[in-house]
Design a protein around this motif. Sequence first.
Motif, PDB file in Angstrom:
ATOM      1  N   LEU A 186       0.820  -1.195   0.000  1.00 25.32           N
ATOM      2  CA  LEU A 186       0.000   0.000   0.000  1.00 25.32           C
ATOM      3  C   LEU A 186       0.862   1.256   0.000  1.00 25.32           C
ATOM      4  O   LEU A 186       1.964   1.265   0.547  1.00 25.32           O
ATOM      5  N   ALA A 187       0.327   2.306  -0.601  1.00 23.92           N
ATOM      6  CA  ALA A 187       0.967   3.615  -0.462  1.00 23.92           C
ATOM      7  C   ALA A 187       0.873   4.024   0.996  1.00 23.92           C
ATOM      8  O   ALA A 187      -0.174   3.872   1.637  1.00 23.92           O
ATOM      9  N   THR A 188       1.977   4.516   1.554  1.00 24.13           N
ATOM     10  CA  THR A 188       2.012   4.935   2.954  1.00 24.13           C
ATOM     11  C   THR A 188       2.101   6.453   3.025  1.00 24.13           C
ATOM     12  O   THR A 188       3.011   7.045   2.458  1.00 24.13           O
ATOM     13  N   TYR A 189       1.153   7.066   3.722  1.00 18.82           N
ATOM     14  CA  TYR A 189       1.141   8.510   3.900  1.00 18.82           C
ATOM     15  C   TYR A 189       1.573   8.820   5.332  1.00 18.82           C
ATOM     16  O   TYR A 189       0.869   8.483   6.282  1.00 18.82           O
ATOM     17  N   LYS A 190       2.717   9.441   5.480  1.00 20.28           N
ATOM     18  CA  LYS A 190       3.216   9.792   6.814  1.00 20.28           C
ATOM     19  C   LYS A 190       2.659  11.155   7.229  1.00 20.28           C
ATOM     20  O   LYS A 190       2.868  12.161   6.554  1.00 20.28           O
ATOM     21  N   VAL A 191       1.983  11.170   8.371  1.00 15.00           N
ATOM     22  CA  VAL A 191       1.353  12.389   8.886  1.00 15.00           C
ATOM     23  C   VAL A 191       1.871  12.668  10.294  1.00 15.00           C
ATOM     24  O   VAL A 191       1.912  11.771  11.134  1.00 15.00           O
ATOM     25  N   LEU A 192       2.250  13.902  10.561  1.00 11.27           N
ATOM     26  CA  LEU A 192       2.636  14.332  11.900  1.00 11.27           C
ATOM     27  C   LEU A 192       1.487  15.099  12.537  1.00 11.27           C
ATOM     28  O   LEU A 192       0.820  15.889  11.863  1.00 11.27           O
ATOM     29  N   VAL A 193       1.284  14.879  13.828  1.00  8.84           N
ATOM     30  CA  VAL A 193       0.309  15.665  14.582  1.00  8.84           C
ATOM     31  C   VAL A 193       1.103  16.566  15.522  1.00  8.84           C
ATOM     32  O   VAL A 193       1.818  16.090  16.401  1.00  8.84           O
ATOM     33  N   LEU A 194       0.992  17.876  15.318  1.00  8.32           N
ATOM     34  CA  LEU A 194       1.798  18.851  16.050  1.00  8.32           C
ATOM     35  C   LEU A 194       0.915  19.811  16.838  1.00  8.32           C
ATOM     36  O   LEU A 194      -0.246  20.030  16.499  1.00  8.32           O
ATOM     37  N   GLY A 195       1.515  20.402  17.862  1.00 12.30           N
ATOM     38  CA  GLY A 195       0.821  21.393  18.679  1.00 12.30           C
ATOM     39  C   GLY A 195       1.304  21.318  20.110  1.00 12.30           C
ATOM     40  O   GLY A 195       2.080  20.427  20.480  1.00 12.30           O
ATOM     41  N   ASP A 196       0.851  22.254  20.916  1.00 10.37           N
ATOM     42  CA  ASP A 196       1.257  22.308  22.317  1.00 10.37           C
ATOM     43  C   ASP A 196       0.815  21.050  23.065  1.00 10.37           C
ATOM     44  O   ASP A 196      -0.081  20.316  22.636  1.00 10.37           O
ATOM     45  N   SER A 197       1.428  20.871  24.224  1.00  9.55           N
ATOM     46  CA  SER A 197       1.024  19.783  25.108  1.00  9.55           C
ATOM     47  C   SER A 197      -0.423  19.999  25.569  1.00  9.55           C
ATOM     48  O   SER A 197      -0.860  21.135  25.774  1.00  9.55           O
ATOM     49  N   ASN A 198      -1.170  18.916  25.674  1.00  5.99           N
ATOM     50  CA  ASN A 198      -2.546  18.925  26.188  1.00  5.99           C
ATOM     51  C   ASN A 198      -3.581  19.526  25.246  1.00  5.99           C
ATOM     52  O   ASN A 198      -4.690  19.856  25.684  1.00  5.99           O
ATOM     53  N   VAL A 199      -3.259  19.674  23.969  1.00  4.29           N
ATOM     54  CA  VAL A 199      -4.291  20.156  23.040  1.00  4.29           C
ATOM     55  C   VAL A 199      -5.138  19.003  22.507  1.00  4.29           C
ATOM     56  O   VAL A 199      -6.161  19.233  21.857  1.00  4.29           O
ATOM     57  N   GLY A 200      -4.705  17.760  22.759  1.00  2.00           N
ATOM     58  CA  GLY A 200      -5.511  16.608  22.346  1.00  2.00           C
ATOM     59  C   GLY A 200      -4.921  15.801  21.206  1.00  2.00           C
ATOM     60  O   GLY A 200      -5.653  15.079  20.519  1.00  2.00           O
ATOM     61  N   LYS A 201      -3.597  15.877  21.010  1.00  3.23           N
ATOM     62  CA  LYS A 201      -2.970  15.159  19.893  1.00  3.23           C
ATOM     63  C   LYS A 201      -3.129  13.641  20.038  1.00  3.23           C
ATOM     64  O   LYS A 201      -3.520  12.953  19.096  1.00  3.23           O
ATOM     65  N   THR A 202      -2.811  13.124  21.225  1.00  2.00           N
ATOM     66  CA  THR A 202      -2.955  11.687  21.455  1.00  2.00           C
ATOM     67  C   THR A 202      -4.416  11.267  21.358  1.00  2.00           C
ATOM     68  O   THR A 202      -4.745  10.217  20.792  1.00  2.00           O
ATOM     69  N   CYS A 203      -5.279  12.101  21.878  1.00  2.00           N
ATOM     70  CA  CYS A 203      -6.710  11.807  21.876  1.00  2.00           C
ATOM     71  C   CYS A 203      -7.248  11.679  20.450  1.00  2.00           C
ATOM     72  O   CYS A 203      -8.004  10.751  20.140  1.00  2.00           O
ATOM     73  N   ILE A 204      -6.839  12.577  19.567  1.00  2.00           N
ATOM     74  CA  ILE A 204      -7.374  12.541  18.197  1.00  2.00           C
ATOM     75  C   ILE A 204      -6.827  11.345  17.431  1.00  2.00           C
ATOM     76  O   ILE A 204      -7.523  10.747  16.607  1.00  2.00           O
ATOM     77  N   VAL A 205      -5.575  10.965  17.714  1.00  2.00           N
ATOM     78  CA  VAL A 205      -4.999   9.794  17.056  1.00  2.00           C
ATOM     79  C   VAL A 205      -5.736   8.529  17.481  1.00  2.00           C
ATOM     80  O   VAL A 205      -6.087   7.676  16.656  1.00  2.00           O
TER      81      VAL A 205
END
Length: 209
Positions: A6-25
């Motif tokens: 499969l084609a692999t799309y690498k995406v980074l989730v960036l932003g301050d701590s506690n904005v919900g990056k882990t939660c959205i992933v």
Amino acid sequence: MATECLATYKVLVLGDSNVGKTCIVHRYCDETYYDTYISTIGIDFKQKIITLDGTPIKMQIWDTAGQERFRTLTTAYYRGAMGILLMYDVSSLESFNNLSYWLKNIQENASPDVVKVLAGNKCDAIPQRAVDKEMGQRIAENYDMPFYEVSCKQNINIEEVFVTLARLIREQRINQPTHYDSGQNGSVNLELKSRLFDQSIKEQWKCAC
């Protein structure tokens, strides 16, 4: 079709701590929501296979730590990134103001062709709102990014954010295929090198811990 084909799309989730990056992933990849999360230590990633207009694609989503002490490590992961989800918390004016830091960081470390989407998280927290939707829209327009207000808790616009990223990455690959794919003249396959680099750094981080 085998996953490795499969084609692999690498995406980074960036932003301050506690904005919900882990939660959205977790909400997107696992379709789960937890009230509490332990802050990401360094880097973590999840993968999800999606079907985009009939074509299967592997989304490789990197959850980065927002704490200042981890930011030097985080910059290494810009290599090979095709898309970036930049996040702030609508109930935190500080996280919104710090978008300027992250946008500068992206400019300095990411490919000039990387695609970006801006997301204002916790749009369900109406009494605590500190950032108007129009403020996010203005930033997005200034930097030519799609913009969504999202809620991990209420599952608002989560799917839309990542599908938009996938579509933008696909358009970029179609318009500039040699940027990611090897050609007859020995061009570097950045996608493959990125996966090898990611694996190497992740192993080093585990050893360091």
